[in-house]
Design a protein around this motif. Structure first.
Motif, short mmCIF file in Angstrom:
data_model
loop_
_atom_site.label_atom_id
_atom_site.label_comp_id
_atom_site.label_asym_id
_atom_site.label_seq_id
_atom_site.Cartn_x
_atom_site.Cartn_y
_atom_site.Cartn_z
N ALA A 249 31.75 33.84 46.97
CA ALA A 249 31.57 34.88 48.00
C ALA A 249 32.23 36.18 47.54
N ARG A 250 33.39 36.08 46.91
CA ARG A 250 34.10 37.30 46.45
C ARG A 250 33.29 38.02 45.38
N LEU A 251 32.79 37.25 44.40
CA LEU A 251 32.06 37.89 43.29
C LEU A 251 30.69 38.40 43.76
N ALA A 252 30.04 37.65 44.64
CA ALA A 252 28.73 38.09 45.13
C ALA A 252 28.86 39.43 45.85
N LYS B 81 37.51 44.58 39.47
CA LYS B 81 38.45 43.60 38.94
C LYS B 81 39.38 43.28 40.10
N GLU B 82 39.39 42.01 40.53
CA GLU B 82 40.20 41.69 41.72
C GLU B 82 40.70 40.26 41.62
N TYR B 83 41.99 40.08 41.82
CA TYR B 83 42.60 38.76 41.80
C TYR B 83 42.67 38.23 43.23
N GLY B 84 42.20 37.01 43.46
CA GLY B 84 42.23 36.48 44.83
C GLY B 84 42.04 34.97 44.83
N GLU B 85 41.72 34.43 46.01
CA GLU B 85 41.65 32.98 46.19
C GLU B 85 40.48 32.38 45.40
N HIS B 86 40.72 31.22 44.79
CA HIS B 86 39.68 30.46 44.09
C HIS B 86 39.49 29.11 44.81
N LEU B 87 40.44 28.22 44.66
CA LEU B 87 40.44 26.93 45.37
C LEU B 87 41.79 26.83 46.09
N PRO B 88 41.89 27.47 47.26
CA PRO B 88 43.20 27.61 47.91
C PRO B 88 43.90 26.29 48.21
N LYS B 89 43.13 25.23 48.47
CA LYS B 89 43.81 23.94 48.77
C LYS B 89 44.51 23.38 47.53
N LEU B 90 44.08 23.84 46.35
CA LEU B 90 44.74 23.42 45.10
C LEU B 90 45.74 24.47 44.63
N LEU C 195 44.95 27.38 43.54
CA LEU C 195 44.38 28.09 42.38
C LEU C 195 43.75 29.41 42.79
N LYS C 196 43.96 30.43 41.98
CA LYS C 196 43.34 31.75 42.21
C LYS C 196 42.43 32.09 41.03
N SER C 197 41.70 33.20 41.20
CA SER C 197 40.84 33.63 40.10
C SER C 197 40.78 35.15 40.07
N MET C 198 40.47 35.67 38.89
CA MET C 198 40.16 37.10 38.74
C MET C 198 38.65 37.19 38.72
N ILE C 199 38.10 38.12 39.50
CA ILE C 199 36.67 38.38 39.37
C ILE C 199 36.50 39.73 38.68
N TYR C 200 35.47 39.81 37.84
CA TYR C 200 35.17 41.03 37.07
C TYR C 200 33.71 41.39 37.26
N VAL C 201 33.42 42.69 37.39
CA VAL C 201 32.05 43.18 37.27
C VAL C 201 32.07 44.29 36.22
N PHE C 202 31.31 44.09 35.13
CA PHE C 202 31.17 45.10 34.08
C PHE C 202 29.76 45.67 34.10
N GLU C 203 29.66 46.98 33.91
CA GLU C 203 28.35 47.61 33.72
C GLU C 203 28.16 47.84 32.23
N LYS C 204 27.01 47.41 31.72
CA LYS C 204 26.78 47.53 30.27
C LYS C 204 26.62 49.00 29.87
N LYS C 205 27.27 49.34 28.77
CA LYS C 205 27.25 50.71 28.24
C LYS C 205 25.80 51.14 27.95
#
Ligand SMILES: C[S@@+](CC[C@H](N)C(=O)[O-])C[C@H]1O[C@@H](n2cnc3c(N)ncnc32)[C@H](O)[C@@H]1O
Length: 203
Positions: free
Chosen positions: A42-45, A182-191, A193-203
């Protein structure tokens, strides 16, 4: 009670073992992952949709699994989604959803079965990590986009502790692609675990 797989997934060592693990996990994946509060799709979408000029252009959800991440991409507004995955079991689950225009069975010993420019956006959600996709996927998938295309991916805490994955992100930056999110947030909160999500635009 169904077998649990989250405790095994970060320990697999080769593509064959990873494919078997996901084949075995495919029927109970959605339940186990929901029990652990999976947030990254949901965060990356949302981040992809915020940075996309045309939500109707084809998007490839690489490592689509059961279709859970594509469901979040649809909710965020993407209308034309293809999925690709090496696990026949995961693809069988994905086929039951109504999220995909096409589904592609990947043979990881072969070059990717699509051309540069076929997709204006590519996501790899929960895919590039120890026990799944190698860091080199960042280069391979970015190569398949046209200039201006979007590449969105996540790295969980395990991958963020691994220099190979951080070097992959650095290569994208050094090549001049634009970091749109670029945003660090929840991944699998019951474990815990967090994740960084990235969106890059191609040059
Ligand atoms: C944790 S699941 C994520 C599935 C989906 N994206 C989601 O967020 O629910 C990882 C998926 O990546 C696939 N996978 C593993 N290694 C891969 C690789 N090298 N290339 C493409 N897909 C891979 C697995 O078969 C599995 O379906």
């Amino acid at each position: 009670m169904a077998d649990k797989f989250l405790d095994k997934v970060y320990g697999t060592t080769d593509a064959g073992a990873t494919r078997k693990l996901y084949d075995d996990w495919s029927e109970s994946y959605d339940i186990e992952i929901a029990e652990n509060g999976y947030q990254t799709p949901a965060r990356l979408a949302r981040a992809m949709a915020q940075n996309c000029r045309d939500l109707n252009q084809p998007l490839l959800d690489y490592g689509c699994g059961t279709g859970l991440s594509a469901g979040q991409l649809q909710t965020a507004g993407f209308s034309t989604i293809d999925g690709a995955d090496p696990s026949a079991g995961m693809l069988a689950q994905a086929r039951k959803t109504r999220h995909f225009r096409n589904l592609i069975k990947l043979d990881l010993s072969q070059p990717l079965p699509f051309d540069t420019g076929d997709y204006h956006a590519i996501t790899a959600i929960g895919v590039i990590s120890t026990g799944a996709g190698p860091a080199s996927l960042m280069d391979t998938l970015m190569d398949k986009l046209p200039s201006g295309g979007l590449f969105g991916f996540s790295l969980n805490d395990h991958a963020l502790e691994d220099a190979e994955y951080l070097a992959g992100v650095a290569r994208l930056q050094d090549a001049g692609h634009l970091a749109r999110a670029k945003e660090y947030g929840e991944h699998l909160p019951k474990l815990g675990l967090k994740s960084m999500i990235y969106v890059f635009e191609k040059k």
